[in-house]
Structures are given as C-alpha cells and as structure tokens.
Design a protein around this motif. Structure first.
Motif, short mmCIF file in Angstrom:
data_model
loop_
_atom_site.label_atom_id
_atom_site.label_comp_id
_atom_site.label_asym_id
_atom_site.label_seq_id
_atom_site.Cartn_x
_atom_site.Cartn_y
_atom_site.Cartn_z
N PHE A 115 42.13 -9.63 68.46
CA PHE A 115 43.11 -9.81 67.59
C PHE A 115 42.42 -9.71 66.02
O PHE A 115 42.78 -9.07 65.25
N LYS A 116 40.97 -9.56 66.16
CA LYS A 116 40.33 -9.73 64.83
C LYS A 116 40.47 -8.30 63.95
O LYS A 116 40.72 -8.44 62.78
N ASP A 117 40.87 -7.37 64.74
CA ASP A 117 41.16 -6.09 64.18
C ASP A 117 42.46 -5.92 63.34
O ASP A 117 42.38 -5.42 62.21
N ASN A 118 43.35 -6.93 63.69
CA ASN A 118 44.46 -6.98 62.78
C ASN A 118 44.18 -7.26 61.23
O ASN A 118 44.73 -6.87 60.36
N GLY A 119 43.50 -8.55 61.09
CA GLY A 119 42.89 -9.00 59.84
C GLY A 119 41.74 -7.96 59.32
O GLY A 119 41.95 -7.91 58.03
N MET A 120 40.91 -7.58 59.96
CA MET A 120 39.74 -7.08 59.47
C MET A 120 39.95 -5.65 58.73
O MET A 120 39.33 -5.26 57.94
N THR A 121 40.88 -4.85 59.32
CA THR A 121 41.36 -3.46 58.78
C THR A 121 41.83 -3.87 57.16
O THR A 121 41.37 -3.10 56.37
N VAL A 122 42.39 -5.01 57.07
CA VAL A 122 43.06 -5.48 55.57
C VAL A 122 41.69 -5.87 54.93
O VAL A 122 41.69 -5.50 53.56
N ALA A 123 41.10 -6.62 55.42
CA ALA A 123 39.87 -7.14 54.58
C ALA A 123 38.72 -6.04 54.25
O ALA A 123 38.45 -6.10 53.17
N VAL A 124 38.32 -5.15 55.11
CA VAL A 124 37.42 -4.15 54.64
C VAL A 124 38.24 -3.14 53.93
O VAL A 124 37.39 -2.74 52.74
N SER A 125 39.20 -2.79 54.18
CA SER A 125 40.10 -1.91 52.96
C SER A 125 39.92 -2.44 51.61
O SER A 125 39.60 -1.90 50.88
N HIS A 126 40.33 -3.78 51.56
CA HIS A 126 40.21 -4.71 50.26
C HIS A 126 38.96 -4.47 49.58
O HIS A 126 38.89 -4.18 48.47
#
Length: 415
Positions: A115-126
């Motif tokens: 499930f970490k991918d759901n948050g990580m795509t936003v964190a890395v993109s930001h």
C-alpha cells in the motif's frame, strides 16, 4: 495546498520547501479546499477516468487528483498506475471472521507489492516539483522498496536508513535491486526517524516517511477507490493493521473528506489492529492515556508492524478514532499467522502484517464489538512474498490446526 499544525493550529509557511513539522514540533496536516467540488460531477469524472489508458489519471491514485493534490502540475507526476487493486469476497474468510459480509482490499497488488505506493507516488512527485533529486526514508521494508522504485523511475537517488532489527530480507533485497543506497543505522525504526529529522535538511534529502504529510494525502486514495468500487455505499467497518499508523490516519481523513463533499452518506467505523508485541497505540487508548508511550523493544513476526513509536498517532487519533468512532485491538503472532494461512489458502495471499486485519476482525466479532450482522472491509497491505520467512511458519500452523500427517512429496511420472 495549506499545511496546518495539529498541535498549535498555526499555518506553516515556506512555499517551495519540504515541510514535515511545525516550528512547535507538531505534525503538519494538509487542508483540502473543497469549495466548488460537486459530488455528482466528481463521480462522473472518476467514472470517465476508469476507461483511460496510459495516462496518470487512469491509476487508482491520480484518478482522484482533485481530492489529493490539485495544485501539482501533470508533468511532475511519477506514476506506475498504482492503485487499481482488487476487492475480493471469499465465503471461507467471511465465515472465519464471523460477519454478514466481508471484502478484502488487496493493496498487495500495487507495483512494489504494498500500500505504500499509494502515498509514495504523491510524496516523490511533490518532492520533484520542489526541486529535490535525493529521496530518503528509514524503513523496515515496504516504505524503502516503494520509495526506491519511484526514485529510480524518476531518475533520482534513493537513500535508505535501515534499522538493525525487525526487517525482512526480501524487502531489503527489493530495495537494493531498485538501486537505493543502504545505510545501516543502530536502533530500530524510531532511531532512523530521529536521525532523518535532525540531518535530512543539511544533506538535501527529501524525507518520504509518513511524517511527510503528502504521504497521507496519497494514501487517502485507498478510501476513495474502495468507495468507488462499492458504488459509494460503504461497509459498516473498515479494519486495517497499524504500524506507523499512516494508513489509519489516511483512511480516516479520506473518509471524513468523502462525507464532507457528499460522495458518501455516512462514515464507516475504523478498527486498527496492532501486534501484541508492538501495540503502543492500542495500550494508550486501553489505558485512557492522553499521549503515547513508546515500546522500547517491539517484537512481532509481522515486520511491517515492528514499530514502537508510530509517528502518526496524533493523526490516527483525530481521524480514525475520534471522527470515525474507531476502536483498537491487539492480536498475537499466532493469531496473525493463522489468519495469514487462511488468506493464502483463499488464493488472495498476503504478508503477516496484512493478516493482522483479519485476525483483529475475528477478535472484535468474538468480543461483541462488531455485530455478526454488520459488514466489513479488511485492508491487505502487503504481498505474500514480502515476508517469505513467515510462509513456512504459517504453513506449519495450518497443518497443525488440521491435525493431519503431511506425506513427503514423491516424484510422479507424467502421463
């Protein structure tokens, strides 16, 4: 996007730089500007995006961009079409849990396996949008492999501070395979968090642990996609494992926003399940304490729950417990492995931390907290192969429970 301190209520300033905590030390929470958001229009928009192919908006996170990070430019998005994970029903698991109806949301089907991918795509993109090229985290496994994957996809550098306990070898190897630099740090997960908070800015590292409020914004998409899959009619309960408590905070926050916008009629109750050897949040609520007392030496077979001082407990308290009328429960490693064996045998499969959700649901039904006529959805957070060391243990427990003698494998001639 506005960042408000959960302790003092002040708005954090600092456009164009990474923000994790307020000057007073409190966690930062993002505030969604939902003015002008129409529920019916959003439902139609999200349905249209389901049919898209090979665009950021076709994934199960950025499909809900208006509710996650409306300001982020499209060309800053780093994605592997994360989300879009299965929602399963299985009669044997429903009977085992004891509820009238049970869904299992398999976040284990994400690109890096959790499930970490759901948050990580936003964190890395930001982080990329802010101009960072080096990303860092401390992790028992799932966070590091997810961050390393997105960093590699973006052509950026990943640095992982690896605790010296409670880590799964397979997750470490996955992280290293994506090209991350591994740095061993003495102490557990909590020591790594302290180190990053002290030194990340000087090393120009963008921290991707769950103290980063953008991680929570991405993980809200799990609530959005679950609601979307159920045609915006929610179950009575959502049950999920609690390690760093980012998922609990994100689920509660996402549900709260869905209700406020009018996308769902009511907010389901949330149940957070911790392992008995790593249950500081459960003990805090059980003892009616006002603050969390860390567990100095957490101990559990579920490596993703091997966290003694979860950084997101204030957010989990606000959104999952107070606003979603949530409860907590702790389960033994034996309960976790037994539930894991059943999920594996159902054809879905999961890592031990995921199985804690089913074990906790079963316990809550047995003690009367959840009525057998109620409905529930369990969040499966990690893939079966994330903790292969635990597979043999759960298989052994399964065989013992069946009280059968397992014959030795024998060769068969093909015919």
């Amino acid at each position: 996007m506005r960042f408000i301190c959960m302790e003092c209520g002040c708005e954090a300033s600092g456009s164009g730089q990474a923000l994790y905590r307020c000057e007073c030390g409190g966690l930062l929470d993002t505030v969604l500007d939902d003015r002008g958001l129409d529920a019916d229009r959003l439902k139609r928009l999200f349905d249209v995006r389901l049919s898209e192919r090979n665009t950021p908006l076709s994934g199960g996170v950025w499909r809900y961009k208006e509710l996650i990070h409306p300001e982020l430019p499209m060309d800053s998005i780093v994605t592997k079409n994360e989300g879009n994970t299965g929602l399963y029903e299985h009669a044997d698991l429903r009977e085992y849990a004891g509820t009238r109806r049970l869904w299992l949301k398999a976040q284990s089907e994400n690109p890096s396996g959790s499930f970490k991918d759901n948050g990580m795509t936003v964190a890395v993109s930001h982080g990329l949008w802010l101009g960072y090229s080096r990303f860092a985290c401390t992790s028992t496994g799932n966070t590091s492999s997810s961050m390393a994957m997105y960093a590699a996809l973006a052509g950026a550098e990943a640095v992982v501070y690896l605790p010296d306990q409670g880590v799964s070898l397979s997750k470490v190897l996955q992280t290293e395979a994506y090209g991350a630099q591994l740095v061993r740090i003495e102490g557990g997960y909590d020591a790594g968090i302290r180190y990053l908070e002290e030194h990340a800015e000087a090393m120009r590292l963008y921290v991707c642990n769950s103290l980063n409020p953008l991680r929570i914004e991405g993980q809200k998409s799990i609530a959005f996609e679950l609601a979307h899959q159920l045609d915006w009619r929610m179950p009575d309960w959502i049950v999920l494992p609690g390690g760093a408590l980012s998922n609990a905070a994100a689920m509660g926050k996402g549900l709260d926003e869905l209700k406020r916008i009018g996308l769902i009629a009511s907010v389901p109750r949330i149940a957070i399940v911790q392992a008995e050897g790593a249950a500081p949040f459960h003990r805090m609520l059980l003892n009616r304490e006002s603050s969390l007392r860390p567990v100095d030496q957490p101990a559990t077979i579920a490596s993703a729950l091997h966290i003694g001082n979860p950084p997101n407990w204030p957010k989990a308290l606000r959104y999952a417990i107070e606003r979603a009328r949530g409860v907590t429960v702790s389960v033994s490693d034996r309960d976790i492995l037994e539930a894991k064996a059943r999920i594996d045998r159902s054809g879905i499969g999961c890592e031990p931390a995921s199985a804690a959700a089913l074990a906790g649901l079963r316990r809550l039904v047995a003690d009367g907290t959840i009525h057998p006529e109620e409905t529930a959805a369990c969040l499966l957070t990690g893939h079966l192969l994330k903790d292969p060391e635990a597979i043999a243990l759960s298989l052994s427990l399964w065989k013992d429970s069946k009280q059968t003698v397992q014959p030795a494998p024998r060769p068969l001639e093909p015919d």
